[in-house]
Write a protein that holds these residues in place. Structure first.
Motif, mmCIF file in Angstrom:
data_model
loop_
_atom_site.group_PDB
_atom_site.id
_atom_site.type_symbol
_atom_site.label_atom_id
_atom_site.label_comp_id
_atom_site.label_asym_id
_atom_site.label_seq_id
_atom_site.Cartn_x
_atom_site.Cartn_y
_atom_site.Cartn_z
ATOM 1 N N ASN A 79 -2.977 -1.418 3.889
ATOM 2 C CA ASN A 79 -2.029 -0.526 3.694
ATOM 3 C C ASN A 79 -1.423 -0.744 2.300
ATOM 4 O OD1 ASN A 79 0.116 0.878 3.330
ATOM 5 N ND2 ASN A 79 1.368 0.067 5.018
ATOM 6 N N ALA A 80 -1.975 0.041 1.224
ATOM 7 C CA ALA A 80 -1.525 -0.096 -0.163
ATOM 8 C C ALA A 80 -0.305 0.174 -0.452
ATOM 9 C CB ALA A 80 -2.378 0.537 -0.964
ATOM 10 N N ASN A 81 0.710 0.461 0.303
ATOM 11 C CA ASN A 81 1.968 0.598 0.039
ATOM 12 C C ASN A 81 2.634 -0.703 0.296
ATOM 13 O OD1 ASN A 81 3.102 3.418 -0.182
ATOM 14 N ND2 ASN A 81 1.510 3.716 1.325
ATOM 15 N N ALA A 109 -0.805 5.663 -1.799
ATOM 16 C CA ALA A 109 -0.208 4.685 -2.623
ATOM 17 C C ALA A 109 -0.364 4.572 -3.927
ATOM 18 C CB ALA A 109 -0.387 3.403 -1.813
ATOM 19 N N TRP A 110 0.413 4.065 -4.902
ATOM 20 C CA TRP A 110 0.043 3.620 -6.202
ATOM 21 C C TRP A 110 -1.117 3.385 -6.401
ATOM 22 C CZ3 TRP A 110 2.453 6.615 -9.545
ATOM 23 C CH2 TRP A 110 3.581 7.155 -9.638
ATOM 24 N N SER A 111 -1.445 1.867 -5.968
ATOM 25 C CA SER A 111 -2.400 0.937 -6.295
ATOM 26 C C SER A 111 -2.998 0.169 -4.861
ATOM 27 C CB SER A 111 -2.058 0.021 -7.427
ATOM 28 O OG SER A 111 -1.524 0.663 -8.445
ATOM 29 N N LEU A 112 -4.171 -0.029 -4.981
ATOM 30 C CA LEU A 112 -4.873 -0.862 -3.944
ATOM 31 C C LEU A 112 -4.230 -2.370 -4.163
ATOM 32 C CD1 LEU A 112 -6.911 -1.313 -1.409
ATOM 33 C CD2 LEU A 112 -8.323 -1.369 -3.254
ATOM 34 N N ARG A 135 -4.361 4.508 -8.768
ATOM 35 C CA ARG A 135 -5.043 3.239 -9.333
ATOM 36 C C ARG A 135 -5.591 2.232 -8.483
ATOM 37 N NH1 ARG A 135 0.279 3.777 -12.639
ATOM 38 N NH2 ARG A 135 0.077 6.063 -13.440
ATOM 39 N N VAL A 136 -6.743 1.728 -8.644
ATOM 40 C CA VAL A 136 -7.261 0.627 -7.751
ATOM 41 C C VAL A 136 -7.121 -0.557 -8.072
ATOM 42 C CG1 VAL A 136 -9.470 -0.151 -6.803
ATOM 43 C CG2 VAL A 136 -9.427 2.078 -7.429
ATOM 44 N N VAL A 137 -7.250 -1.212 -9.278
ATOM 45 C CA VAL A 137 -6.638 -2.393 -9.527
ATOM 46 C C VAL A 137 -5.646 -2.237 -10.638
ATOM 47 C CG1 VAL A 137 -7.291 -4.736 -10.551
ATOM 48 C CG2 VAL A 137 -8.587 -3.582 -8.639
ATOM 49 N N ASP A 165 5.232 11.640 -5.468
ATOM 50 C CA ASP A 165 4.909 11.124 -6.810
ATOM 51 C C ASP A 165 3.308 10.909 -7.271
ATOM 52 O OD1 ASP A 165 7.600 11.097 -7.090
ATOM 53 O OD2 ASP A 165 7.893 9.101 -6.444
ATOM 54 N N PHE A 166 2.552 10.993 -6.268
ATOM 55 C CA PHE A 166 1.261 10.814 -6.277
ATOM 56 C C PHE A 166 0.341 11.967 -6.768
ATOM 57 C CE2 PHE A 166 2.442 7.780 -2.819
ATOM 58 C CZ PHE A 166 2.844 6.764 -3.720
#
Length: 458
Positions: A79-81, A109-112, A135-137, A165-166
């Protein structure tokens, strides 16, 4: 008072020796682990279970004990959140493309994944944003001595929820914030980073994005190395760049050299540019840029449906103290500018040498230039091989103290070196143009009338 004699000393030494042997035997059969297996912390890697908490627990243990965290082959859903973070003195290692950390599709989510700290290594891991993160990383501000190698970073996009926001945030495969140094990306692949919705009139995507935190007083990343890496399928044409190196302090005329290199990388299907530099002190050498588009690269934002250039540029330079050398730019399509050097602010100390730029033979060449130079001082353009296009080299704005030498220019449908401008009050001073081998249909060298500060010997 107890007094040790020789006999007691011998006995004591014997006991110590026996204890030491027993300790060594125990350590032999029970060695201290150097690698922690993420599955020993409860991670399933079955592509179904939520492994977020187990992975973070394993990473925290690795940080505390300064041990490697091993991800056996499997797909680890997260869960990237919940901010998943690797911290200082930790190494992540997997089984290459078979070890996948993947975002839960149902939760945007913003980022993984976040990286924060120093002495961090990531090797043979696949990071899959699953088109559910912007963004992934992300490498956090202040991080240092971070290495990502032999890995895959993929699938960053935007949410379709207009209230989120995403929805229109910048999309990136790897985002590197400011006050970072000694970041190395090596033998890694970044792919499928695509913006869907407009931000300030444009759709912005970056394979690797080097910048600073908005509103923060950070310096751009220094001693950065990106090499032996493949970056592809970054778009759309509105503003999709393979690598964008940005130093916002340039807007305030605050100068720092980043001492960074972008070397021996491969780019294809990067819809606007392969590399854009808005920072100082960078060497771009030995890269291979493939232009796979041929009259099929379309804008998706405010000009949606309008045909864009096959690629706007292979390499764009908007900073000082830049070396662009030994790169190959080729493919089916044309570049509006193969190598573009600024179009607004003046840049200084630029070397463009030993590059090969070839426009596709079946592409539209009207308006294209192999090396297009704007406001510039103290520069050299030498030993490049330029083929096809409307112009080989065009110095179209103010230029001072430069050399254009020993280039091989073959323009069967266009011109060679153009030192004229259509703009009022723009001039070229102290330009030496010599020993160029030019084969062109319309002109070899074009200069402004009466400009005695351009020296020709070609």
């Amino acid at each position: 008072m107890f007094k040790l004699d020789y006999k007691h000393i011998r006995y004591l030494l014997l006991v110590i020796a026996i204890l030491l042997v027993l300790f060594l035997i125990y350590k032999y059969f029970h060695p201290t682990p150097t690698i922690l297996n993420v599955k020993d912390f409860g991670a399933k890697g079955d592509g179904i279970s939520d492994d977020t908490r187990s992975i973070q627990t394993a990473l925290d243990a690795g940080t505390k004990k300064k041990l490697s965290i091993y991800f056996p082959a499997g797909t680890y859903i997260v869960n990237a959140n919940d901010t998943l973070m690797i911290k200082s003195n930790t190494r992540m290692v997997g089984d290459g493309l078979n070890s996948v950390i993947k975002a839960d599709k149902s939760k945007f989510a913003w980022s993984l994944f976040y990286i924060s700290g120093s002495n961090i290594q990531i090797n043979q891991i696949q990071f899959d944003g699953n088109n559910t993160v912007n963004r992934v990383v992300v490498i956090q501000p202040g991080s240092s001595k971070v290495q990502i190698s032999n890995s895959l970073v993929s699938n960053a996009s935007q949410s379709d929820d207009k209230s989120s926001d995403f929805y229109s945030s910048i999309v990136a495969g790897i985002l590197i914030y400011g006050n970072t140094y000694s970041i190395a990306i090596d033998q890694t692949e970044i792919q499928n980073v695509v913006s869907l919705h407009q931000l300030d009139g444009s759709l912005i995507a970056r394979g690797i994005y080097i910048t600073t935190t908005p509103g923060a007083s950070e310096k751009s990343s220094t001693n950065l190395s990106i090499q032996n890496t493949t970056i592809h399928d970054i778009g759309p044409a509105d503003d999709g760049d393979g690598i964008y190196y940005e130093d916002p302090l340039l807007n305030k005329n605050i100068i720092q050299n980043t001492n960074s290199t972008i070397k021996n990388n491969t780019f294809y299907n990067c819809a606007k540019r392969a590399i854009k530099l808005y920072a100082n002190g960078i060497e771009v050498t030995g890269n291979h840029i493939l232009n796979n588009y041929l009259n099929n690269n379309y804008y998706q934002g405010k000009d949606k449906g309008k045909l864009a250039p096959d690629m706007y540029a292979g390499i764009s330079v908007y900073g000082n103290n830049i070396k662009v050398a030994n790169n190959v730019l080729e493919g089916r399509g044309s570049f509006y500018s193969g190598i573009e050097i600024t179009s607004s602010q003046t840049v200084r100390n630029i070397e463009v040498s030993a590059n090969t730029i070839t426009m596709g033979t079946q592409s539209k060449k009207i308006g294209t230039t192999s090396i297009r130079v704007g406001n510039i001082e103290d520069f050299s353009i030498s030993s490049n091989i330029l083929e096809n296009g409307e112009r080989g080299i065009w110095n179209w704005q103010n230029a001072t103290r430069g050399t254009i030498t020993e280039n091989i220019i073959h323009m069967p449908d266009g011109g060679g070196i153009d030192l004229t401008t259509y703009l009022p009050n723009f001039i070229q001073n102290n330009i030496r143009c010599s020993n160029n081998n030019i084969t062109a249909k319309t002109f070899a060298i074009r200069t402004p009338e009466g400009n005695s500060s351009i020296y020709l010997n070609s």
